[in-house]
Enzyme design. Structure first.
Site, PDB file in Angstrom:
ATOM      1  N   GLU A  20      54.845  59.735 194.811  1.00  0.00           N
ATOM      2  CA  GLU A  20      55.718  59.387 195.924  1.00  0.00           C
ATOM      3  C   GLU A  20      54.844  59.104 197.144  1.00  0.00           C
ATOM      4  O   GLU A  20      54.230  60.007 197.710  1.00  0.00           O
ATOM      5  CB  GLU A  20      56.687  60.533 196.212  1.00  0.00           C
ATOM      6  CG  GLU A  20      57.727  60.186 197.255  1.00  0.00           C
ATOM      7  CD  GLU A  20      58.729  61.301 197.481  1.00  0.00           C
ATOM      8  OE1 GLU A  20      59.899  60.998 197.725  1.00  0.00           O
ATOM      9  OE2 GLU A  20      58.330  62.483 197.417  1.00  0.00           O
ATOM     10  N   GLU A  77      66.465  69.792 197.049  1.00  0.00           N
ATOM     11  CA  GLU A  77      66.502  68.329 197.007  1.00  0.00           C
ATOM     12  C   GLU A  77      65.080  67.884 197.294  1.00  0.00           C
ATOM     13  O   GLU A  77      64.561  68.065 198.400  1.00  0.00           O
ATOM     14  CB  GLU A  77      67.495  67.795 198.035  1.00  0.00           C
ATOM     15  CG  GLU A  77      67.904  66.351 197.781  1.00  0.00           C
ATOM     16  CD  GLU A  77      67.001  65.368 198.472  1.00  0.00           C
ATOM     17  OE1 GLU A  77      66.123  64.789 197.775  1.00  0.00           O
ATOM     18  OE2 GLU A  77      67.133  65.181 199.681  1.00  0.00           O
ATOM     19  N   LYS A  89      65.147  76.893 209.352  1.00  0.00           N
ATOM     20  CA  LYS A  89      63.787  76.537 209.738  1.00  0.00           C
ATOM     21  C   LYS A  89      63.655  75.023 209.610  1.00  0.00           C
ATOM     22  O   LYS A  89      63.529  74.480 208.513  1.00  0.00           O
ATOM     23  CB  LYS A  89      62.729  77.193 208.846  1.00  0.00           C
ATOM     24  CG  LYS A  89      61.298  76.946 209.379  1.00  0.00           C
ATOM     25  CD  LYS A  89      60.224  77.043 208.308  1.00  0.00           C
ATOM     26  CE  LYS A  89      59.952  75.717 207.644  1.00  0.00           C
ATOM     27  NZ  LYS A  89      59.318  74.699 208.556  1.00  0.00           N
ATOM     28  N   CYS A 117      63.362  59.791 200.412  1.00  0.00           N
ATOM     29  CA  CYS A 117      63.117  60.258 199.056  1.00  0.00           C
ATOM     30  C   CYS A 117      63.816  59.398 198.008  1.00  0.00           C
ATOM     31  O   CYS A 117      63.405  59.361 196.843  1.00  0.00           O
ATOM     32  CB  CYS A 117      63.554  61.722 198.912  1.00  0.00           C
ATOM     33  SG  CYS A 117      65.246  62.020 199.455  1.00  0.00           S
TER      34      CYS A 117
END
Length: 480
Positions: free
Chosen positions: A379, A245, A170, A279
């Site tokens: 973040e 992750e 997906k 990231c």
């Protein structure tokens, strides 16, 4: 507008009727350029059933057969690289040159590295009288993000293909077109029917169906920590392996003996690259308090030289961020930075000058940031650099480790041994020493809420393998 209303299931494009559709927005124009169908749990069931059927034969293929298959995939991928770059540029806003060299290049690198690992990986070993075998785990569910589409798709699909697993992918519904093209590449390369399946959809529907599916043996997810928690919870009832992750808030420690011009230039460019949508970006710049003014001047100059603009225009450094949702979130965090007392050095709220359309963010630098500020904790996923002063090396380490994340980190010193010692003290899965880049043969992944498991190289194969002990294997011909 291009339409992608079918899913790739059991080696063919299947168009389920009555599925809702979603426009795919080009973030540079804020206009739809493609439309996809959104799958359901029923579509996931069909894809999983196809993967189960294919596993019986594909799991028994030889190493050489899988090497040749991946080599065919690599050849088609390289031939269609320009198409892939165009798709990535349109769907997530990357400048076309960056999309071709970095985004598409990352996928090419991971396919090539996967081939190299597969050629030499030991799948069996003898311990005393026991044969220990590493076997494909089964059907795997792969859920990938929008920020580095081919990097993350190949990080997952290649180890699955190499180890003999079958899979259901997906991709992000925000940036799905590159994955549809990748499915075409796999089909053209001759991946057997049912080995690779793709179902588009959103996280609460297709993502949840994959995570909770009783016939999926492992799920590999890359995305936000918030979404990763939901994946883990959905997977818990079926006790499947979960590989994640997740997010990061990476510190970049510049020690007092470093070449500030080179180190801060490198760090600021790395923070702004890909519009800050990485990231592992070095978003927290830690500098000696006595040299903060010097660091500010360098970072300000780099921010002002970073050109945010049309991904197709010559001279563009960074494109837009991926969506209106991301744009609005970043604008809110920029406002919060000044509200909480940080000093705005460059950039700030609003679009760059001359841009009144597109999800463009001004490359931004804040100084006098303390580690309890929101811009140092959350973040941001935009081109926003926070400069945090420190008074001692001990304090720098404490600030670096004072985060729920632990994905990546950076250390620069004129003394390599000093940098190495400091690197050992940082609680993160990766440390870049003195500007070193990543290594596709080495593991990529994080500590704490940045996830679990590793990708890249031989470490990236491990979550796709089960370990079986065959006791008495060496003397199996003897009576018990």
């Amino acid at each position: 507008m291009d339409e992608y209303l079918s899913f790739y299931i059991d080696g063919q494009w299947v168009r389920p009727e009555g599925r809702p559709t979603l426009d795919v927005i080009n973030p540079a124009t804020e206009e739809a350029f493609a439309r996809i169908a959104l799958g359901t749990a029923q579509d996931v069931d069909s894809a999983v059933a196809a993967a189960q059927r294919a596993f019986a034969s594909y799991s028994r293929t030889s190493r050489q057969e899988r090497v040749e298959l991946l080599e065919a995939v690599l050849a088609v991928y390289i031939r269609r690289a320009d198409e892939m770059a165009d798709a990535i540029s349109k769907e997530m806003g990357a400048p076309l040159g960056f999309a071709r060299e970095a985004q598409v290049g990352a996928g090419q690198g991971h396919i090539a590295q996967g081939i190299a690992v597969l050629k030499t990986l030991e799948f069996e070993e003898v311990i005393d009288n026991t044969l220990v075998v590493r076997e494909p785990i089964g059907v795997v569910g792969l859920i990938t993000p929008w920020n580095w589409p081919m990097n993350q798709v190949t990080c997952k699909v290649v180890p699955a293909l190499a180890t003999g697993c079958t899979m259901v992918l997906k991709p992000s519904e925000i940036a799905p077109v590159s994955s549809m093209l990748f499915a075409e590449i796999l089909h053209e390369a001759g991946v057997p029917a049912g080995v690779f399946n793709l179902v588009n959809g959103d996280g609460p529907t297709v993502g949840a169906a994959i995570s909770s599916h009783p016939d999926i043996d492992m799920v590999s997810f890359t995305g936000s920590t918030r979404a990763g928690i939901l994946v883990a919870k959905a997977a818990a009832d079926t006790v499947k392996r979960v590989h994640q992750e997740l997010g990061g808030k990476s510190p970049n420690i510049i020690l007092d003996d470093a070449d500030f011009e080179a180190a801060i230039t490198h760090g600021a460019r790395a923070c702004f690259g890909n519009s800050g949508q990485s990231c592992n970006a070095p978003t927290r710049l830690l500098v000696p308090r006595s040299r903060q003014a010097e660091a500010i001047a360098i970072a300000k100059r780099i921010a002002e030289a970073t050109v945010a603009g049309d991904p197709r225009a010559p001279g563009t450094t960074i494109g837009p961020v991926v969506s209106q949702t991301q744009f609005e979130k970043i604008q809110s965090l920029l406002e919060k930075g000044t509200q909480e007392g940080a000093t705005l050095v460059a950039g700030g709220p609003g679009r760059p000058d001359g841009l009144d359309k597109g999800y463009y963010i001004r490359p931004t630098v804040f100084a006098d940031v303390t580690n309890d500020m929101t811009i140092a904790r959350e973040e941001i996923f935009g081109p926003v650099l926070a400069i945090i002063p420190y008074d001692s090396e001990e304090e720098a380490v404490a600030i670096a480790n004072d985060t729920v994340y632990g994905l990546s980190s950076y250390v620069t010193s004129a003394d390599p041994e000093r940098a190495r010692k400091l690197a050992r003290r940082i609680r993160a899965g990766m440390v870049h020493i003195n500007g070193a880049g990543g290594d596709l043969a080495a593991p990529f992944g994080g500590y704490k809420q940045s996830g679990n498991g590793r990708e890249w190289g031989r470490y990236g194969f491990e979550d796709y393998l089960e370990v079986k002990s065959m006791f008495g294997y060496q003397s199996a011909g003897q009576a018990a």
